[in-house]
Scaffold this motif. Structure first.
Motif, PDB file in Angstrom:
ATOM      1  N   GLY A  98       0.793  -1.223   0.000  1.00 33.96           N
ATOM      2  CA  GLY A  98       0.000   0.000   0.000  1.00 33.96           C
ATOM      3  C   GLY A  98       0.821   1.267   0.000  1.00 33.96           C
ATOM      4  O   GLY A  98       0.362   2.315  -0.477  1.00 33.96           O
ATOM      5  N   MET A  99       2.043   1.202   0.522  1.00 36.06           N
ATOM      6  CA  MET A  99       2.893   2.382   0.565  1.00 36.06           C
ATOM      7  C   MET A  99       3.530   2.686  -0.780  1.00 36.06           C
ATOM      8  O   MET A  99       3.867   3.838  -1.072  1.00 36.06           O
ATOM      9  N   TRP A 100       3.716   1.652  -1.616  1.00 38.81           N
ATOM     10  CA  TRP A 100       4.513   1.824  -2.828  1.00 38.81           C
ATOM     11  C   TRP A 100       3.672   1.793  -4.104  1.00 38.81           C
ATOM     12  O   TRP A 100       4.074   2.379  -5.119  1.00 38.81           O
ATOM     13  N   ALA A 101       2.524   1.129  -4.082  1.00 41.32           N
ATOM     14  CA  ALA A 101       1.710   1.040  -5.292  1.00 41.32           C
ATOM     15  C   ALA A 101       1.276   2.420  -5.771  1.00 41.32           C
ATOM     16  O   ALA A 101       1.301   2.717  -6.972  1.00 41.32           O
ATOM     17  N   VAL A 102       0.888   3.277  -4.832  1.00 41.76           N
ATOM     18  CA  VAL A 102       0.419   4.607  -5.213  1.00 41.76           C
ATOM     19  C   VAL A 102       1.527   5.432  -5.848  1.00 41.76           C
ATOM     20  O   VAL A 102       1.276   6.272  -6.720  1.00 41.76           O
ATOM     21  N   ILE A 103       2.771   5.182  -5.440  1.00 46.09           N
ATOM     22  CA  ILE A 103       3.902   5.893  -6.051  1.00 46.09           C
ATOM     23  C   ILE A 103       4.063   5.459  -7.502  1.00 46.09           C
ATOM     24  O   ILE A 103       4.310   6.285  -8.396  1.00 46.09           O
ATOM     25  N   LEU A 104       3.909   4.167  -7.755  1.00 43.11           N
ATOM     26  CA  LEU A 104       4.086   3.644  -9.106  1.00 43.11           C
ATOM     27  C   LEU A 104       3.032   4.175 -10.064  1.00 43.11           C
ATOM     28  O   LEU A 104       3.313   4.427 -11.242  1.00 43.11           O
ATOM     29  N   VAL A 105       1.805   4.336  -9.569  1.00 38.57           N
ATOM     30  CA  VAL A 105       0.716   4.736 -10.466  1.00 38.57           C
ATOM     31  C   VAL A 105       0.511   6.242 -10.487  1.00 38.57           C
ATOM     32  O   VAL A 105      -0.372   6.729 -11.209  1.00 38.57           O
ATOM     33  N   LEU A 106       1.290   6.989  -9.720  1.00 37.53           N
ATOM     34  CA  LEU A 106       1.090   8.437  -9.628  1.00 37.53           C
ATOM     35  C   LEU A 106       1.076   9.125 -10.995  1.00 37.53           C
ATOM     36  O   LEU A 106       0.165   9.914 -11.279  1.00 37.53           O
ATOM     37  N   GLY A 159      -3.063  18.256 -11.390  1.00 36.88           N
ATOM     38  CA  GLY A 159      -1.669  18.636 -11.278  1.00 36.88           C
ATOM     39  C   GLY A 159      -0.918  17.714 -10.340  1.00 36.88           C
ATOM     40  O   GLY A 159      -1.500  16.856  -9.668  1.00 36.88           O
ATOM     41  N   ARG A 160       0.392  17.919 -10.268  1.00 38.43           N
ATOM     42  CA  ARG A 160       1.225  17.066  -9.429  1.00 38.43           C
ATOM     43  C   ARG A 160       0.839  17.176  -7.955  1.00 38.43           C
ATOM     44  O   ARG A 160       0.854  16.184  -7.222  1.00 38.43           O
ATOM     45  N   ALA A 161       0.489  18.375  -7.503  1.00 34.82           N
ATOM     46  CA  ALA A 161       0.121  18.548  -6.095  1.00 34.82           C
ATOM     47  C   ALA A 161      -1.122  17.734  -5.759  1.00 34.82           C
ATOM     48  O   ALA A 161      -1.173  17.029  -4.741  1.00 34.82           O
ATOM     49  N   ASP A 162      -2.169  17.823  -6.609  1.00 33.63           N
ATOM     50  CA  ASP A 162      -3.390  17.053  -6.360  1.00 33.63           C
ATOM     51  C   ASP A 162      -3.143  15.553  -6.514  1.00 33.63           C
ATOM     52  O   ASP A 162      -3.728  14.743  -5.793  1.00 33.63           O
ATOM     53  N   ALA A 163      -2.276  15.189  -7.451  1.00 33.48           N
ATOM     54  CA  ALA A 163      -1.967  13.771  -7.647  1.00 33.48           C
ATOM     55  C   ALA A 163      -1.215  13.184  -6.453  1.00 33.48           C
ATOM     56  O   ALA A 163      -1.201  11.958  -6.259  1.00 33.48           O
ATOM     57  N   SER A 164      -0.584  14.043  -5.643  1.00 35.08           N
ATOM     58  CA  SER A 164       0.134  13.580  -4.458  1.00 35.08           C
ATOM     59  C   SER A 164      -0.787  13.399  -3.252  1.00 35.08           C
ATOM     60  O   SER A 164      -0.374  12.820  -2.244  1.00 35.08           O
ATOM     61  N   LEU A 165      -2.025  13.891  -3.352  1.00 36.53           N
ATOM     62  CA  LEU A 165      -2.959  13.774  -2.232  1.00 36.53           C
ATOM     63  C   LEU A 165      -3.227  12.328  -1.821  1.00 36.53           C
ATOM     64  O   LEU A 165      -3.313  12.034  -0.623  1.00 36.53           O
ATOM     65  N   PRO A 166      -3.380  11.392  -2.772  1.00 33.21           N
ATOM     66  CA  PRO A 166      -3.609  10.002  -2.349  1.00 33.21           C
ATOM     67  C   PRO A 166      -2.485   9.451  -1.476  1.00 33.21           C
ATOM     68  O   PRO A 166      -2.754   8.695  -0.529  1.00 33.21           O
ATOM     69  N   TYR A 167      -1.241   9.819  -1.777  1.00 38.51           N
ATOM     70  CA  TYR A 167      -0.151   9.337  -0.933  1.00 38.51           C
ATOM     71  C   TYR A 167      -0.225   9.974   0.452  1.00 38.51           C
ATOM     72  O   TYR A 167       0.005   9.308   1.467  1.00 38.51           O
ATOM     73  N   THR A 168      -0.559  11.271   0.494  1.00 41.66           N
ATOM     74  CA  THR A 168      -0.723  11.939   1.785  1.00 41.66           C
ATOM     75  C   THR A 168      -1.808  11.253   2.608  1.00 41.66           C
ATOM     76  O   THR A 168      -1.637  10.990   3.800  1.00 41.66           O
ATOM     77  N   GLY A 174       5.306  -4.955 -15.560  1.00 42.34           N
ATOM     78  CA  GLY A 174       4.709  -5.495 -16.778  1.00 42.34           C
ATOM     79  C   GLY A 174       3.211  -5.250 -16.846  1.00 42.34           C
ATOM     80  O   GLY A 174       2.671  -4.895 -17.910  1.00 42.34           O
ATOM     81  N   ILE A 175       2.514  -5.440 -15.720  1.00 38.65           N
ATOM     82  CA  ILE A 175       1.063  -5.224 -15.695  1.00 38.65           C
ATOM     83  C   ILE A 175       0.743  -3.756 -15.949  1.00 38.65           C
ATOM     84  O   ILE A 175      -0.190  -3.429 -16.703  1.00 38.65           O
ATOM     85  N   LEU A 176       1.508  -2.869 -15.352  1.00 46.86           N
ATOM     86  CA  LEU A 176       1.284  -1.435 -15.556  1.00 46.86           C
ATOM     87  C   LEU A 176       1.483  -1.054 -17.017  1.00 46.86           C
ATOM     88  O   LEU A 176       0.719  -0.250 -17.574  1.00 46.86           O
ATOM     89  N   ALA A 177       2.482  -1.629 -17.643  1.00 52.22           N
ATOM     90  CA  ALA A 177       2.775  -1.288 -19.035  1.00 52.22           C
ATOM     91  C   ALA A 177       1.740  -1.870 -19.995  1.00 52.22           C
ATOM     92  O   ALA A 177       1.352  -1.212 -20.972  1.00 52.22           O
ATOM     93  N   GLU A 178       1.270  -3.091 -19.715  1.00 54.74           N
ATOM     94  CA  GLU A 178       0.370  -3.766 -20.642  1.00 54.74           C
ATOM     95  C   GLU A 178      -1.106  -3.465 -20.387  1.00 54.74           C
ATOM     96  O   GLU A 178      -1.871  -3.243 -21.333  1.00 54.74           O
ATOM     97  N   ASP A 179      -1.513  -3.467 -19.112  1.00 57.13           N
ATOM     98  CA  ASP A 179      -2.936  -3.393 -18.788  1.00 57.13           C
ATOM     99  C   ASP A 179      -3.342  -2.137 -18.023  1.00 57.13           C
ATOM    100  O   ASP A 179      -4.536  -1.912 -17.804  1.00 57.13           O
ATOM    101  N   ALA A 199       0.350   7.910 -13.980  1.00 56.54           N
ATOM    102  CA  ALA A 199      -0.818   7.488 -14.748  1.00 56.54           C
ATOM    103  C   ALA A 199      -2.102   8.067 -14.165  1.00 56.54           C
ATOM    104  O   ALA A 199      -3.005   8.490 -14.905  1.00 56.54           O
ATOM    105  N   VAL A 200      -2.213   8.073 -12.830  1.00 56.50           N
ATOM    106  CA  VAL A 200      -3.388   8.648 -12.179  1.00 56.50           C
ATOM    107  C   VAL A 200      -3.480  10.139 -12.482  1.00 56.50           C
ATOM    108  O   VAL A 200      -4.563  10.675 -12.764  1.00 56.50           O
ATOM    109  N   GLN A 201      -2.367  10.826 -12.416  1.00 56.14           N
ATOM    110  CA  GLN A 201      -2.344  12.252 -12.711  1.00 56.14           C
ATOM    111  C   GLN A 201      -2.841  12.525 -14.130  1.00 56.14           C
ATOM    112  O   GLN A 201      -3.645  13.438 -14.365  1.00 56.14           O
TER     113      GLN A 201
END
Length: 311
Positions: A31-39, A49-58, A162-167, A41-43
Motif C-alpha cells: 500500500g505504501m509503494w503502489a500509489v507511487i508507481l501509479v502516480l 496537477g502534481r500537487a493534487d496527484a500527491s494527495l492520495p499518498y498523503t 509489466g502489468i502497468l505497461a500492458e494493462d 498514470a493517475v495524474q
C-alpha cells in the motif's frame, strides 16, 4: 531465573515467526509503494496537477499513522493474527475500490481509509509483536521485521511493471487486491500462537529503574521518538515518493524510475539490517544519531545532481 534461558525467547519458533512476519509485512506494505508507481498514470487520467496527484499518498500516510496507533491497541488485546486478517480484508477492499474510482477524490479516500490503515498492520503492530519474542537479538530481529516494508518497495515495483505497461494501473490494483487476500490471511493464521504472560514479563528489557536512565519517563521518550520518526520519514519520503515521477519529468521514463525506487529500497534493507546489528552493539541512540547525519548528507546530494547515474 534468567530471561536468556527462557525457551520462548530467541528460540527456533521465534525465528520462524520472524520469517513469517517478514513475508506478511512484504505483502501488506504494498500500500505504501503502489500509489507511487501509479502516480504519473493517475495524474494523467484524472487530469490533475502534481500537487493534487500527491494527495492520495498523503491520505495513505495519514491512514498509516492512525492505523499504527489503533491497530497497535487491537494487537495488545486480540493478537497480531486477528489484526493481520482484518488488514488483508481492508487492503483487498481498498485496492478494489481504488481500481474502479471515477475521480481523484474517490481514489484518495480508498487510499487513506482502507489501504493506508490496512498497510499499517505490516509495520508498527507487527514490529511490536516480533519484539516480544526476542531479548538477546531484539535489535536485529526488529530491524529484520522492518525490512519487510522495504522488501515490498524493492519487489512490488518490478513485479507490477509489466502489468502497468500492458494493462494499466487499474488492472494492477485488482491484482494486488487478490494477492493481499490470498497471501496475508494464511500467514496470519500461522501467527495465532501468543507469547505466555510469564515469558512476556521475563522478556522486559530491564527493571523498573531502567526507563529513567536517560532522565526521561517512558511516555516522554515515546513522544520524542515519535517526533524523531516524523522528521526522519519526511526526509525519507520526499525522494522515494517522487522519484518515479521525477525520472519521468527528466525524460528517463517511468520504468527507469521504478528500477531506481527498487534499488533505493534494496539498499535500505541492507541499511536496516546493519542498523539493527549496530543498535545491539552501540545502542539505539547512537545508531539514530549516526543514521540522521548520513540521511542529511544524502538529501544534500539531490540539490546539485539530476543525472541518471548520480540519481
Amino acid at each position: 531465573m534468567t530471561t536468556i534461558a527462557d525457551p520462548h525467547l530467541d528460540g527456533r519458533y521465534a525465528w520462524l515467526r520472524l520469517a513469517v512476519s517478514v513475508l506478511a509485512a512484504t505483502v501488506a506494505s504494498v500500500g505504501m509503494w503502489a500509489v507511487i508507481l501509479v502516480l504519473p498514470a493517475v495524474q494523467a487520467e484524472f487530469g490533475v496537477g502534481r500537487a493534487d496527484a500527491s494527495l492520495p499518498y498523503t491520505a495513505t500516510m495519514l491512514g498509516f499513522a492512525a492505523g499504527n496507533f489503533w491497530l497497535g491497541r487491537f494487537v495488545d488485546r486480540f493478537g497480531i493474527a486477528v489484526v493481520l486478517t482484518a488488514a488483508a480484508v481492508a487492503l483487498a477492499a481498498g485496492f478494489g475500490l481504488a481500481a474502479v474510482s471515477r475521480n481523484i477524490w474517490d481514489f484518495t479516500l480508498a487510499q487513506g481509509l482502507l489501504i493506508g490503515v490496512g498497510t499499517s498492520a505490516g509495520f508498527g503492530p507487527l514490529l511490536a509483536d516480533v519484539s516480544h519474542w526476542f531479548r538477546r537479538r531484539r535489535g536485529i530481529a526488529v530491524a529484520t521485521a522492518a525490512c519487510g516494508n522495504y522488501l515490498a518497495g524493492a519487489i512490488w515495483p518490478l513485479g507490477l511493471r509489466g502489468i502497468l505497461a500492458e494493462d494499466g494501473w487499474r488492472a494492477a490494483y485488482l491484482v494486488i487486491a487478490v494477492i493481499c487476500l490470498a497471501v496475508i490471511v494464511p500467514l496470519a493464521l500461522m501467527l495465532r500462537r501468543r507469547l505466555p504472560v510469564a515469558a512476556m514479563a521475563s522478556g522486559a528489557p530491564g527493571g523498573p529503574a531502567q526507563p529513567m536512565a536517560a532522565g526521561f519517563s517512558p511516555a516522554t521518550l515515546q513522544w520524542l521518538l515519535a517526533l524523531a520518526g516524523i522528521g526522519c520519514c519526511v526526509a525519507m519520503s520526499m525522494p522515494q515518493v517522487h522519484i518515479v515521477a521525477y525520472c519521468a519529468d527528466l525524460g528517463y521514463g517511468v520504468a527507469v524510475g521504478a528500477e531506481m525506487l527498487s534499488l533505493m529500497l534494496a539498499a535500505g534493507i541492507v541499511s536496516r539490517l546493519a542498523s539493527g546489528l549496530l543498535a545491539d552493539w552501540i545502542g539505539g541512540v547512537r545508531t539514530l544519531l549516526l543514521g540522521s547525519v548520513l540521511q542529511g548528507l544524502a538529501l544534500l546530494l539531490y540539490l546539485p545532481f539530476d543525472g541518471l547515474a548520480s540519481l
